[in-house]
Scaffold this motif. Sequence first.
Motif, PDB file in Angstrom:
ATOM      1  N   LYS A  47       0.837  -1.212   0.000  1.00  0.00           N
ATOM      2  CA  LYS A  47       0.000   0.000   0.000  1.00  0.00           C
ATOM      3  C   LYS A  47       0.869   1.259   0.000  1.00  0.00           C
ATOM      4  O   LYS A  47       0.563   2.234  -0.695  1.00  0.00           O
ATOM      5  N   GLY A 102       2.443   1.630  -3.448  1.00  0.00           N
ATOM      6  CA  GLY A 102       1.403   2.071  -4.377  1.00  0.00           C
ATOM      7  C   GLY A 102       1.064   3.539  -4.226  1.00  0.00           C
ATOM      8  O   GLY A 102       0.924   4.269  -5.209  1.00  0.00           O
ATOM      9  N   ARG A 158       1.619   6.460  -7.082  1.00  0.00           N
ATOM     10  CA  ARG A 158       0.526   7.347  -7.495  1.00  0.00           C
ATOM     11  C   ARG A 158       0.897   8.809  -7.294  1.00  0.00           C
ATOM     12  O   ARG A 158       0.687   9.654  -8.170  1.00  0.00           O
ATOM     13  N   GLN A 210      -2.161   7.127 -15.818  1.00  0.00           N
ATOM     14  CA  GLN A 210      -1.762   5.732 -15.650  1.00  0.00           C
ATOM     15  C   GLN A 210      -1.403   5.127 -16.998  1.00  0.00           C
ATOM     16  O   GLN A 210      -0.437   4.371 -17.104  1.00  0.00           O
ATOM     17  N   SER A 218      -2.727   0.370 -12.292  1.00  0.00           N
ATOM     18  CA  SER A 218      -3.867   0.493 -11.399  1.00  0.00           C
ATOM     19  C   SER A 218      -3.711  -0.430 -10.192  1.00  0.00           C
ATOM     20  O   SER A 218      -3.915  -0.012  -9.045  1.00  0.00           O
ATOM     21  N   GLY A 219      -3.361  -1.671 -10.453  1.00  0.00           N
ATOM     22  CA  GLY A 219      -3.155  -2.631  -9.369  1.00  0.00           C
ATOM     23  C   GLY A 219      -1.991  -2.262  -8.470  1.00  0.00           C
ATOM     24  O   GLY A 219      -2.047  -2.418  -7.246  1.00  0.00           O
ATOM     25  N   GLU A 249      -0.820   0.790  -7.882  1.00  0.00           N
ATOM     26  CA  GLU A 249      -1.220   1.936  -7.049  1.00  0.00           C
ATOM     27  C   GLU A 249      -2.194   1.529  -5.944  1.00  0.00           C
ATOM     28  O   GLU A 249      -2.210   2.132  -4.879  1.00  0.00           O
ATOM     29  N   ALA A 250      -2.994   0.511  -6.191  1.00  0.00           N
ATOM     30  CA  ALA A 250      -3.960   0.050  -5.207  1.00  0.00           C
ATOM     31  C   ALA A 250      -3.335  -0.913  -4.178  1.00  0.00           C
ATOM     32  O   ALA A 250      -3.999  -1.339  -3.239  1.00  0.00           O
ATOM     33  N   ARG A 254      -2.260  -3.950  -4.903  1.00  0.00           N
ATOM     34  CA  ARG A 254      -2.581  -5.336  -5.227  1.00  0.00           C
ATOM     35  C   ARG A 254      -1.479  -6.023  -6.017  1.00  0.00           C
ATOM     36  O   ARG A 254      -1.459  -7.234  -6.113  1.00  0.00           O
TER      37      ARG A 254
END
Length: 51
Positions: free
Chosen positions: A8, A11, A15, A25, A40-41, A43-44, A46
Motif C-alpha cells: 500500500k 502504491g 501514485r 496511468q 492500477s493494481g 497503485e492500489a 494489489r
Amino acid sequence: MSFMDVSKIVGANVRKARIEAGISQEELAGRMDVEQFYISGLEAGRRTSLW
C-alpha cells in the motif's frame, strides 16, 4: 509491518509521483512497457512485481 502494508505504501508513492509528474496511468504504463491495469493494481497495493 506486513507485506500488505508495504504494498500500500509503495502504491501510494507511485501514485503521488505519477500525479506530480502530470501523467496518466496509461502514459506511465506505456513508459514502463506494461498494461494500464498493472499500474492500477500497483497503485492500489494489489501488485508488487512484473512476475
